[in-house]
Every structure is written in structure tokens, then in C-alpha cells.
Design a protein around this motif. Sequence first.
Motif, PDB file in Angstrom:
ATOM      1  N   GLN A 164       0.829  -1.203   0.000  1.00 12.07           N
ATOM      2  CA  GLN A 164       0.000   0.000   0.000  1.00 12.07           C
ATOM      3  C   GLN A 164       0.870   1.261   0.000  1.00 12.07           C
ATOM      4  N   PHE A 165       1.703   1.398  -1.018  1.00  8.76           N
ATOM      5  CA  PHE A 165       2.551   2.576  -1.158  1.00  8.76           C
ATOM      6  C   PHE A 165       2.283   3.239  -2.504  1.00  8.76           C
ATOM      7  N   GLU A 166       2.568   4.528  -2.570  1.00  9.37           N
ATOM      8  CA  GLU A 166       2.443   5.251  -3.832  1.00  9.37           C
ATOM      9  C   GLU A 166       3.503   4.767  -4.818  1.00  9.37           C
ATOM     10  N   ASP A 167       3.243   4.977  -6.103  1.00 11.53           N
ATOM     11  CA  ASP A 167       4.221   4.648  -7.137  1.00 11.53           C
ATOM     12  C   ASP A 167       5.510   5.431  -6.906  1.00 11.53           C
ATOM     13  N   GLU A 168       6.633   4.786  -7.185  1.00  7.27           N
ATOM     14  CA  GLU A 168       7.967   5.417  -7.114  1.00  7.27           C
ATOM     15  C   GLU A 168       8.207   6.070  -5.744  1.00  7.27           C
ATOM     16  N   SER A 169       7.954   5.306  -4.694  1.00 10.23           N
ATOM     17  CA  SER A 169       8.132   5.830  -3.324  1.00 10.23           C
ATOM     18  C   SER A 169       9.527   5.581  -2.771  1.00 10.23           C
ATOM     19  N   PHE A 170      10.270   4.621  -3.341  1.00  9.14           N
ATOM     20  CA  PHE A 170      11.526   4.189  -2.724  1.00  9.14           C
ATOM     21  C   PHE A 170      12.690   4.186  -3.711  1.00  9.14           C
ATOM     22  N   ASP A 171      13.871   4.470  -3.155  1.00  6.79           N
ATOM     23  CA  ASP A 171      15.106   4.402  -3.936  1.00  6.79           C
ATOM     24  C   ASP A 171      15.641   2.975  -3.993  1.00  6.79           C
ATOM     25  N   VAL A 172      15.407   2.207  -2.935  1.00  6.51           N
ATOM     26  CA  VAL A 172      15.938   0.850  -2.836  1.00  6.51           C
ATOM     27  C   VAL A 172      14.909  -0.048  -2.162  1.00  6.51           C
ATOM     28  N   VAL A 173      14.773  -1.264  -2.668  1.00  8.87           N
ATOM     29  CA  VAL A 173      14.025  -2.321  -1.996  1.00  8.87           C
ATOM     30  C   VAL A 173      15.017  -3.426  -1.672  1.00  8.87           C
ATOM     31  N   VAL A 174      15.152  -3.766  -0.385  1.00  5.11           N
ATOM     32  CA  VAL A 174      16.099  -4.800   0.048  1.00  5.11           C
ATOM     33  C   VAL A 174      15.314  -6.001   0.550  1.00  5.11           C
ATOM     34  N   ASP A 175      15.459  -7.113  -0.137  1.00  2.53           N
ATOM     35  CA  ASP A 175      14.728  -8.345   0.170  1.00  2.53           C
ATOM     36  C   ASP A 175      15.712  -9.409   0.626  1.00  2.53           C
ATOM     37  N   LYS A 176      15.524  -9.894   1.851  1.00  7.05           N
ATOM     38  CA  LYS A 176      16.373 -10.965   2.367  1.00  7.05           C
ATOM     39  C   LYS A 176      15.539 -12.225   2.575  1.00  7.05           C
TER      40      LYS A 176
END
Length: 266
Positions: free
Chosen positions: A122-134
Amino acid sequence: MPKLEQLEDILGTLEGFTVKENWDRFFTIRGSDNEFEWYAQWADLRGPLLAHLSKLQSQTLPLQILVPGCGVSNLSDHLYDAGFKAITNIDFSEIAVSDMLQRNACQRPGMKWQVMDMTTMQFEDESFDVVVDKGGLDALIEPEFGLKKGNQYLSDVNRVLKSGGKFVCFTWGFCDVLGLLFSNFRLGWKMGIYAMPLKPNCTKPNDLQTFMVVAEKETPSALHQITSTFTISHGNQTCSLLEALENENRVRKEYSTAGSDMAVLT
């Protein structure tokens, strides 16, 4: 407090990694003071991860980082302590989020924790510079659901990432996961795969090595070869990954050379 060996046994009995109630049970048994790292430790991840994040740092604006499926990993703690203060963590387990809030509220003010399903963010489009998935993507791949949840999740990752942003995925690199990563991040992405160091005692064939996949969002029509920095070093796991990588790069090269319809690659 349960020992880590006991927690690993509990994880082995989970009937479906995509079922919230199973994770709630695990986090309840685990207790609030017992950290659990399912993949590589921070000491092994720190150098490669920070090298990629530092390239995106701005002198004026903090790097906006999203950690989906955060669980009770200390990854976000270490990132915050390394100077990245604008971190949003999400997990569908209220128990995990509550525990992490208690652990970090005073020590790391400003870091955000939200109860949210990573496959329907539930975030707006283009909200983040990085997504870190572990390990989040790995946990979504189950026979019952096929690849549906993985595709939903990666589609949302694409949506919430800014242009020029990076998706950093720590994975065991199984075939189904690689297939999802390759198909979702072809046109308009640069991708690299890096092997994390194995622990000295990891010598058995079933000991799993962690890999870091980095996909950078750029020109929508670009089609790049996938780069890698490892060779065959650890049993069938690495051999399978290298074979999948070589096949994918061959397909990309053929379409680039022939100027074929790129729509079939999406």
C-alpha cells in the motif's frame, strides 16, 4: 528462550511459508529477545550491500529504503546504524512487527514498521530508492500457489521503485526464483548476481549459499546481459544457477542481435 537449533526445527515444520498464522506461531515461540537470521549474516552482507547503496546516496535527501517481509531479522538495524535512517519495514505478521517496534523504537527513532502483505503493498508509485529483500521472494515460491504470488510481489517492487532505483534480493537462487527475477527484470533493467561468502564449516552438499541479485531500474527499452562475479564453487546449487544464467544471457543476446520483438520477453 529457545535455541537457534530449535527455531530452525520449527521453521522446518511450517506448513507453508506464505501462511501468516504459521509465521505468527514461529515468532511467538521465538520470543522477543532472540534474533534469527535465516540467510547470510551481516558481516558477510555488509560490504557488497553498502557498496551498492552508497552509489545511490544523495548529499541532500536521505535514501528511501523499503525492507519487505522483514520478519525479525537484524538487517534493518544494521542498515540504520550504518547511516541509512529512512527505512520502512513491512511484514504481514503483527507479532513480528510488534517485537521489532519494541526492539527499535528508542534506539533507532524514525525507522518505520508496518503490518502489510508484501504481495499487495500500500505505497504510492515510485516511493523508494531501494528495496532490500532478504529471503522474502524465496518464501513466496510454493507449489500450491505456483508463481502467482512471486509475480505479484515483483510487479509491486517495480511499481514502488523510483527510476534509477535498485532492487537488492538475497536469495538461494533456486530455478523458480531465478525464472521470476529474469522475466520480471528484463527490459529496462540492469542486473548483476554476486555470491556471498560461505561459512568455513559449510562443506556439505546441502549447505546453501546466499546470492545477492541487484536489479537497477533504467530505460524501459534497454536489454542488458546479466553480470556475475562467481564461478562453480559449491555443489549443484551454484552449477544450476550458472546454467540458468548462461541460458538467460543467451536468450537476451539472440533477441538483441536479431532485433526481435521484445514483447515476447516480458
